[in-house]
Write an enzyme that holds these catalytic residues in place. Structure first.
Site, PDB file in Angstrom:
ATOM      1  N   LYS A 116       0.815  -1.226   0.000  1.00 16.90           N
ATOM      2  CA  LYS A 116       0.000   0.000   0.000  1.00 16.90           C
ATOM      3  C   LYS A 116       0.849   1.278   0.000  1.00 16.90           C
ATOM      4  CE  LYS A 116      -3.206  -2.969   0.101  1.00 16.90           C
ATOM      5  NZ  LYS A 116      -3.740  -3.428  -1.174  1.00 16.90           N
ATOM      6  N   GLU A 200      -2.212   8.267   7.828  1.00 15.92           N
ATOM      7  CA  GLU A 200      -3.096   9.128   7.026  1.00 15.92           C
ATOM      8  C   GLU A 200      -4.016   9.924   7.939  1.00 15.92           C
ATOM      9  OE1 GLU A 200      -5.365   6.511   4.489  1.00 15.92           O
ATOM     10  OE2 GLU A 200      -3.843   6.570   2.908  1.00 15.92           O
ATOM     11  N   HIS A 235     -16.068  -4.557   7.173  1.00 15.76           N
ATOM     12  CA  HIS A 235     -15.293  -4.545   5.929  1.00 15.76           C
ATOM     13  C   HIS A 235     -15.785  -5.548   4.897  1.00 15.76           C
ATOM     14  CE1 HIS A 235     -12.796  -1.643   7.880  1.00 15.76           C
ATOM     15  NE2 HIS A 235     -12.550  -2.470   8.873  1.00 15.76           N
ATOM     16  N   LYS A 237     -18.622  -5.955   2.074  1.00 14.62           N
ATOM     17  CA  LYS A 237     -19.656  -5.205   1.363  1.00 14.62           C
ATOM     18  C   LYS A 237     -20.971  -5.989   1.400  1.00 14.62           C
ATOM     19  CE  LYS A 237     -16.167  -3.075  -1.511  1.00 14.62           C
ATOM     20  NZ  LYS A 237     -15.327  -3.262  -2.716  1.00 14.62           N
ATOM     21  N   GLU A 287      -6.752   2.519  -2.079  1.00 11.39           N
ATOM     22  CA  GLU A 287      -6.158   1.254  -2.527  1.00 11.39           C
ATOM     23  C   GLU A 287      -6.533   0.994  -3.980  1.00 11.39           C
ATOM     24  OE1 GLU A 287      -7.441  -2.046   0.009  1.00 11.39           O
ATOM     25  OE2 GLU A 287      -7.015  -0.849   1.787  1.00 11.39           O
ATOM     26  N   ARG A 291      -7.885  -6.986  -9.806  1.00 16.01           N
ATOM     27  CA  ARG A 291      -8.652  -8.188 -10.170  1.00 16.01           C
ATOM     28  C   ARG A 291     -10.061  -7.777 -10.579  1.00 16.01           C
ATOM     29  NH1 ARG A 291      -9.112  -7.458  -4.555  1.00 16.01           N
ATOM     30  NH2 ARG A 291     -11.296  -7.057  -4.053  1.00 16.01           N
TER      31      ARG A 291
HETATM   32  C1  MV4 Z   1      -9.664   4.948   5.968  1.00 17.91           C
HETATM   33  C2  MV4 Z   1     -10.779   5.431   6.671  1.00 17.91           C
HETATM   34  C3  MV4 Z   1     -10.770   6.749   7.071  1.00 17.91           C
HETATM   35  N1  MV4 Z   1      -9.711   7.533   6.803  1.00 17.91           N
HETATM   36  N2  MV4 Z   1      -8.637   5.763   5.720  1.00 17.91           N
HETATM   37  C4  MV4 Z   1     -11.077   0.407   5.740  1.00 17.91           C
HETATM   38  C5  MV4 Z   1     -10.680  -0.649   4.788  1.00 17.91           C
HETATM   39  C6  MV4 Z   1      -9.570  -0.128   3.961  1.00 17.91           C
HETATM   40  N3  MV4 Z   1      -9.845  -0.389   2.581  1.00 17.91           N
HETATM   41  C7  MV4 Z   1      -9.490   1.315   4.269  1.00 17.91           C
HETATM   42  N4  MV4 Z   1     -10.443   1.587   5.291  1.00 17.91           N
HETATM   43  C8  MV4 Z   1     -10.624   2.830   5.771  1.00 17.91           C
HETATM   44  N5  MV4 Z   1      -9.599   3.700   5.526  1.00 17.91           N
HETATM   45  C9  MV4 Z   1      -8.673   7.021   6.132  1.00 17.91           C
HETATM   46  N6  MV4 Z   1      -7.619   7.816   5.882  1.00 17.91           N
HETATM   47  C10 MV4 Z   1     -11.843   4.560   6.918  1.00 17.91           C
HETATM   48  C11 MV4 Z   1     -11.768   3.250   6.469  1.00 17.91           C
HETATM   49  C12 MV4 Z   1     -12.935   2.434   6.732  1.00 17.91           C
HETATM   50  C13 MV4 Z   1     -13.755   2.006   5.684  1.00 17.91           C
HETATM   51  C14 MV4 Z   1     -13.454   2.281   4.366  1.00 17.91           C
HETATM   52  C15 MV4 Z   1     -14.264   1.855   3.340  1.00 17.91           C
HETATM   53  C16 MV4 Z   1     -15.424   1.154   3.643  1.00 17.91           C
HETATM   54  C17 MV4 Z   1     -15.746   0.848   4.938  1.00 17.91           C
HETATM   55  C18 MV4 Z   1     -14.918   1.267   5.974  1.00 17.91           C
HETATM   56  C19 MV4 Z   1     -15.259   0.974   7.289  1.00 17.91           C
HETATM   57  C20 MV4 Z   1     -14.441   1.389   8.292  1.00 17.91           C
HETATM   58  C21 MV4 Z   1     -13.280   2.117   8.020  1.00 17.91           C
END
Ligand code: MV4
Length: 448
Positions: A116, A200, A235, A237, A287, A291
């Site tokens: 990442k 972050e 996490h 969907k 991210e 795929r």
């Molecule tokens: C974050 C965030 C808030 N701020 N990054 C969770 C999974 C991973 N793909 C990244 N995630 C998050 N990153 C920053 N800078 C909140 C989450 C997050 C989240 C993101 C997408 C969908 C659902 C989530 C549930 C909790 C936290």
């Protein structure tokens, strides 16, 4: 051109890939564990090979077994689907070294996006907006403190080898920083064998919006618009839609243009998803997935483009069938993931499906490998079907979805269909007014 595709996956995505192959006149090879001998993907494929015992590590993740199956069946391409080996860069390299086409991007591109810190650095250079934070990894308290003072609390510490919600720590103030940095590094080392972490700004109420792109080996890359995947639980969907209820066509064209150009400059070949957090009208990259994704059908429904077919074409060295100006967005599509789980507490409910009658009619698609009499094995994930519905408008889509959920018969097991029915009746959901935390609160209220 490719002639015989080995499908290194199971369940609905194995069927989905088989369908694209047969429409293209390609033969298919199914691989399966001993637990999946009676699975639908095995029945449909032209040939099948048993690759090991039930545990994924010994079958669907067993590279030697899968390569042997490709060798003995003479497959000249391998589609990894999602999960399992789909984002394993070493597997992509091994497949290529055996003169077999890997239906996905090259190993180096998978590797760069899998780390990442490298992914963020790479896409930032390519002109994609990222979340404010550390430049690269953080190794000591002083460095961490300096970054956090600059961006302000709250912050989130993430493992570079993590992703999909694993290996993260939220830090609300300077007093917690040192301990949480330590915890994150220790957990990252234990879970991924890599203690690299980065920091972050923590966004408190974003939506999860992702852009679908696909590139070929001739320097072309197009975007197919966005999906809104904010409705998640732990996490995972639960429901996805395209387009996002909060993105207008100008914003779509602007952001889609940025990601497609970036990936063309990167030389990316294959389907990919660029994930963003979207808050207060701004996009922040988090991210990239290299795929095909579970939720790809909502994009197919509004564009009419077969994403798996395009994946196979570009992996075989052909050009994309579409230029960007041929891509048009029509109406609205929603996907409901149907899991073999209790609808409100998500307790697993494996067992035998005694009756199975999927809904039908105009603009209703059910992607599933379930049939009446099928016993759901307990070894794999709990998703048993995806119901994807489209409409001319979001309102029309919701009416059709409500009707389709009501028609759906899956007897013998407990499924999450009632959760989707409860969502259809919710005012916030009807308005499209939700962020990434909304579903967890909705479920808390349902507990009593
Ligand atoms: C974050 C965030 C808030 N701020 N990054 C969770 C999974 C991973 N793909 C990244 N995630 C998050 N990153 C920053 N800078 C909140 C989450 C997050 C989240 C993101 C997408 C969908 C659902 C989530 C549930 C909790 C936290």
């Amino acid at each position: 051109m490719v002639q015989k595709v080995l499908i290194a996956n199971r369940g609905e995505i194995a069927l989905r890939i088989h369908r694209a192959c047969h429409e293209m006149g390609l033969k298919t090879v199914a691989v399966h564990s001993t637990a999946d001998a009676d699975a639908m993907h095995v029945r449909l494929a032209d040939e099948s090979v048993c690759i090991g015992p039930p545990a994924s590590a010994d079958s669907y993740l067993n590279i030697a077994s899968i390569m042997t199956a490709a060798e003995i069946t003479g497959a000249d391409a391998i589609h990894p689907g999602y999960g399992f080996l789909s984002e394993n860069a070493d597997f992509a390299d091994i497949v290529k070294e055996h003169d077999i086409a890997f239906i996905g991007p090259n190993g180096d591109h998978i590797r760069q996006m899998g780390d990442k810190i490298t992914a963020k650095e790479t896409v930032k250079k390519l002109g994609i907006p990222v979340v404010p934070g550390s430049e690269g990894g953080i190794t000591n308290d002083d460095e961490a403190k300096r970054v956090c003072e600059e961006i302000g609390y709250p912050v989130i510490i993430k493992a570079s080898a993590g992703g999909g919600g694993r290996g993260m720590q939220i830090v609300r103030g300077a007093d917690e920083l040192s301990v949480k940095l330590n915890t994150c590094r220790t957990e990252a080392k234990a879970a991924f064998g890599d203690d690299a972490v980065y920091i972050e700004k923590f966004l408190t109420k974003p939506r999860h919006i992702e852009f679908q792109i696909i590139g070929d080996s001739h320097g072309n890359c197009i975007h197919l618009g966005e999906r809104d995947c904010s409705l998640q639980r732990r996490h995972q969907k639960v429901l996805e839609e395209a387009p996002s209820p909060v993105i207008d066509s100008e914003t779509r064209e602007r952001m889609g243009g940025i990601v497609a150009k970036a990936m063309a400059d990167f030389g990316y070949c294959g389907a990919g998803t660029i994930e963003f957090l979207y808050e207060d009208g701004e996009f922040y990259f988090i991210e990239m997935n290299t795929r095909v994704q579970v939720e790809h059908p909502v994009t197919e429904m509004i564009t009419g483009i077969d994403i798996v077919r395009e994946q196979i074409r570009v992996a075989a060295g052909e050009k994309l069938s579409y230029t960007q100006d041929m891509v048009r967005f029509h109406g609205h599509a929603i996907e409901c993931r149907v899991n073999a789980e209790h609808p409100f507490n998500f307790m697993p409910s494996p067992g035998t499906v005694t009756q199975y009658h999927p809904p039908g009619g105009l603009n209703v698609r059910c992607d599933s490998a379930v049939y009446a009499g099928y016993r759901i094995p307990p070894y794999y994930d709990s998703m048993v079907a995806k119901l994807i519905v489209s409409g001319y408008t979001r309102e029309g889509c919701l009416l059709r979805l409500r009707r389709s959920l009501e028609e759906y018969v899956i007897d013998g097991i407990t499924t999450t269909i009632p959760l989707h029915q409860a969502l259809m009746d919710d005012e916030d959901f009807q308005k499209g007014d939700y962020d990434i935390h909304w579903l967890e609160k909705f479920l808390e209220d349902k507990q009593d």
